[in-house]
Design a protein around this motif. Structure first.
Motif: not given
Length: 407
Positions: A285, A306-309, A315
């Motif tokens: 973020h 294009t990635a989450d979690g 991160g």
């Protein structure tokens, strides 16, 4: 006048602790062993003399008997260094003393001490063989003197066996205690090495954070200052006050952010015992803010995520990698229309990070700590990193960070 401070002395160990320390001590390495054994030999010789003089119904030794009796105690001075030879020397004196049919109890303490020393300093097999030899020789000597006394010796031979087994038990007990002490020392050494390793890792982490923070901040301040200077010098008559004000505001905001991060880092350094109260590093973020900062420095940044979690550790590593790559690109790009493409995508259980610029000098110059810091951060989460100049123009940083192993 300063009051006299009372002196403190180390508390002496209690008598029971001193006795246990003496029992647990290795007889082959004990301090003052020769002196102590000389005192022991003298004391046992005095006891043997009293027994020989006061023996009820036993013959008092003659001149040869006294020589043999007292000579049997002399080898005890070296009983720890040459236990088997000492036992042989004691036996060589005791056997003819018994053969002369003098007081058979008088030389017994010296013989038992020699037997115990052999048992406590040697292997069990040697102890067993020694016991067999001693009993065989004793029976042979007594059979030549008196058959009745020979059977009496056989009856009391249990004392010989008891002394040998006692010596073996003491030897195993000392080995057990030595093993406990060795394991405790090894555990303490392991704890010290672990503490040193953690300190080294913490120093390395702080060094990386300071490098990433200061390199990024100084680069941005330098670029923003150049923008302000360019606006002021380009056309003094038509001064763009709004552009100058924006550049100065950007510099002030960058300084405030860097000052806050630097203060929290220095607080950890001032008080190593306090918990690390720094806010966690931004993850994915935070990438738009990095892109916006690079745009404010004059670069064109294309960001695609294009990635989450994503785990926090991964991160944070991505954030530092992109930050360092953008800083290097802005610093070494060598062109006003610098274009940077940043892509972060999850694929097959891993996070793929790519930062590509079209600058002319991103890989030039003396290598610093930036690439080394990126590699360390990538290794900390089990990933790999490649960085190098492109064939025609530009520089690329590519990293693959596993996701499953760090969840």
């Amino acid at each position: 006048m300063n009051p006299v401070q009372p002196t403190t002395t180390a508390e002496r160990p209690r008598r029971g602790e001193r006795i246990m320390a003496a029992i647990n001590r290795d007889p082959l390495t004990a301090p003052h062993r020769t002196r102590n054994d000389a005192l022991l030999a003298a004391g046992v010789a005095a006891l043997a003399t009293v027994i020989a003089l006061l023996g009820d119904g036993e013959r008092v030794p003659g001149a040869l008997g006294w020589v043999l009796l007292l000579a049997a105690h002399v080898p005890l001075v070296w009983r720890r260094t040459r236990p088997v030879l000492v036992l042989a020397a004691v036996a060589a004196c005791v056997a003819p003393f018994h053969a002369l049919d003098y007081n058979h109890i008088a030389p017994t303490p010296a013989a038992y001490i020699a037997l115990y020393t052999v048992a406590v300093t040697g292997r069990p097999l040697r102890t067993v063989l020694t016991g067999i030899i001693v009993l065989t020789v004793s029976m042979s000597v007594m059979l030549t003197v008196d058959t009745h006394r020979a059977f009496e010796l056989l009856r009391v031979s249990g004392w010989v066996i008891a002394v040998l087994f006692f010596g073996v038990d003491v030897r195993y007990y000392r080995q057990y205690v030595a093993g406990i002490v060795e394991r405790a020392v090894r555990a303490e050494r392991t704890r010290e090495e672990e503490a040193r390793r953690r300190v080294a890792e913490e120093r390395l982490r702080i060094a990386r954070d300071l490098h990433d923070l200061l390199a990024h901040t100084i680069t941005l301040i330098g670029v923003q200052t150049s923008v302000a200077a360019h606006v002021l010098a380009a056309d003094p008559d038509r001064l763009d006050r709004a552009a100058v004000a924006k550049a100065l505001d950007d510099i002030a905001e960058t300084c405030r952010t860097a000052r806050g991060e630097l203060r929290t880092t220095l607080e950890v350094l001032r008080d190593p015992g306090s918990p690390d109260t720094r806010d966690p590093l931004p993850g994915l973020h935070g990438l738009p803010d990095l892109a916006q900062t690079a745009r404010a420095a004059g670069a064109e940044v294309d960001l695609a995520v294009t990635a989450d979690g994503v785990p926090p550790a991964v991160g944070a590593a991505v954030y530092r990698i992109v930050q360092e790559a953008l800083t290097n690109a802005v610093r070494h790009g060598g062109r006003d229309d610098l274009s940077i493409r940043v892509s972060v995508a999850a694929h097959d259980g891993a996070l793929q990070v790519r930062v590509i610029d079209d600058g002319t000098g991103a890989g030039a110059g003396t290598p610093g700590f930036g690439l080394a810091g990126m590699r360390e951060r990538v290794r900390s989460v089990g990933g790999t990193l490649d960085a190098g100049a492109l064939p025609h123009q530009g520089f690329e940083v590519s990293a693959v960070l596993p996701l499953e192993a760090t969840r």
